[in-house]
Design an enzyme around this catalytic site. Structure first.
Site, short mmCIF file in Angstrom:
data_model
loop_
_atom_site.label_atom_id
_atom_site.label_comp_id
_atom_site.label_asym_id
_atom_site.label_seq_id
_atom_site.Cartn_x
_atom_site.Cartn_y
_atom_site.Cartn_z
N ASP A 30 0.82 -1.22 0.00
CA ASP A 30 0.00 0.00 0.00
C ASP A 30 0.86 1.27 0.00
O ASP A 30 0.67 2.15 0.84
CB ASP A 30 -0.94 0.03 1.21
CG ASP A 30 -1.67 -1.27 1.44
OD1 ASP A 30 -2.04 -1.92 0.46
OD2 ASP A 30 -1.88 -1.64 2.62
N GLU A 196 -11.29 -0.95 -3.79
CA GLU A 196 -10.72 -0.19 -2.67
C GLU A 196 -9.61 0.72 -3.18
O GLU A 196 -9.31 0.78 -4.38
CB GLU A 196 -10.19 -1.14 -1.60
CG GLU A 196 -9.14 -2.12 -2.06
CD GLU A 196 -8.78 -3.14 -0.97
OE1 GLU A 196 -9.45 -3.17 0.09
OE2 GLU A 196 -7.84 -3.93 -1.19
#
Length: 307
Positions: A30, A196
């Site tokens: 991420d 997401e």
């Protein structure tokens, strides 16, 4: 003279490379990228919120001390089940003379979650101020308050997008002084199969929404991929190249896994660069930092070279 020509050609090739091959300490999940000249900073999921720095424009990386060495007091109330110093999915940015980071705390597969804010005088600073809670979600809500992105529009307004699974990706305006929400929130993209990690940028008259689809966090079996839509307004509607609304699971494919690098996703965009993680099938499916140059078609759609 021949050696000089070789060196110049090598420099030109490197300067126009479609992708970087990060070396050094490149374990990351991420990632978010901040560029300050030759110094590049990546903040990434991990204990205390991990930080990497490169002093050669993204080629070689080393790890800095984490942002947090102890948890702010409000974390325990917001997410009682959080593992100690388990911090996810940051977004790093500059604003009002400081370095800020939005970050997520949660527990896997649940939406008792929160997005927090911290700031320092520099991205490699050792003194980080806790700037508190920004958004939270609870069991029963139709959204999940993780995976934040900060978009500063041309008119000076700031927008927070966020979300993972549940009802999809949400958007809310932030106060430019407090960096806390003003007004309501709306959904801008949804998909039952998994969506997401929004990233919003502007290019000319278009606003682009990048998002990660399908499943992360399964090593070399991860099916993550990056898709994109665009709109005339930050509020949407975001349509893909075929005219399908991202509220109806639309999204033009941008990057998917290849033979070695599986499940590329949780992207960020900084200048011409798209940073993301992918799982290395040649090394046990471990997540690694990946950086690709972002290009554009004649009709205004982002493209990158397949890995």
């Amino acid at each position: 003279m021949r050696l000089l020509l070789i060196l110049v050609c090598a420099w030109l090739i490197a300067g126009n490379a479609s992708a970087l091959e990060p070396q050094g300490d490149t374990g990351a999940h991420d990632p978010t990228l901040l560029i300050q000249g030759e110094r590049w900073f990546v903040f990434t999921t991990g204990p205390g919120l991990q930080r990497l720095v490169s002093t050669d424009q993204g080629r070689t990386w080393r790890r800095l001390a984490p942002v947090f060495t102890r948890a702010p007091a409000w974390w325990a109330e917001a997410v009682p089940g959080q593992k100690p110093l388990d911090v996810w999915a940051p977004k790093v940015f500059q604003h009002a003379g400081r370095t800020w980071v939005l970050y997520s705390i949660s527990t896997f597969g649940k939406n008792r979650s929160a997005i927090g804010l911290a700031s320092s005088d520099a991205p490699d600073g050792g003194d980080w101020r806790d700037d508190g809670l920004v958004v939270q979600s609870r069991a029963g809500d139709d959204f999940n308050a993780i995976d934040p992105d900060l978009f500063a529009d041309a008119d000076g307004r700031l927008w927070l997008s966020y979300g993972s699974f549940w009802g999809g990706l949400r958007l809310t305006q932030l106060d430019a002084k407090t960096l806390k929400p003003v007004g309501g929130s709306t959904f801008i993209a949804r998909r039952k199969g998994g969506i997401e990690a929004p990233t919003i940028i502007r290019r000319g008259g278009w606003v682009y929404l990048f998002a990660s689809y399908d499943l992360c966090c399964r090593g070399a079996d991860s099916s993550y991929n990056i898709r994109v839509g665009r709109a005339r307004s930050v509020a949407g509607p975001y349509l893909d190249r075929d005219g399908r609304d991202m509220m109806d699971a639309g999204g033009t494919p941008l990057l998917a896994g290849g033979p070695r690098w599986k499940g590329p996703g949780h992207q960020d965009v900084a200048g011409d660069w798209l940073v993301h993680h992918a799982y290395d099938a040649e090394h046990g499916g471990r997540p690694q930092l990946r950086i690709a140059r972002l290009g554009w078609t004649a009709d205004g759609w982002p493209v990158i070279d397949e890995e």
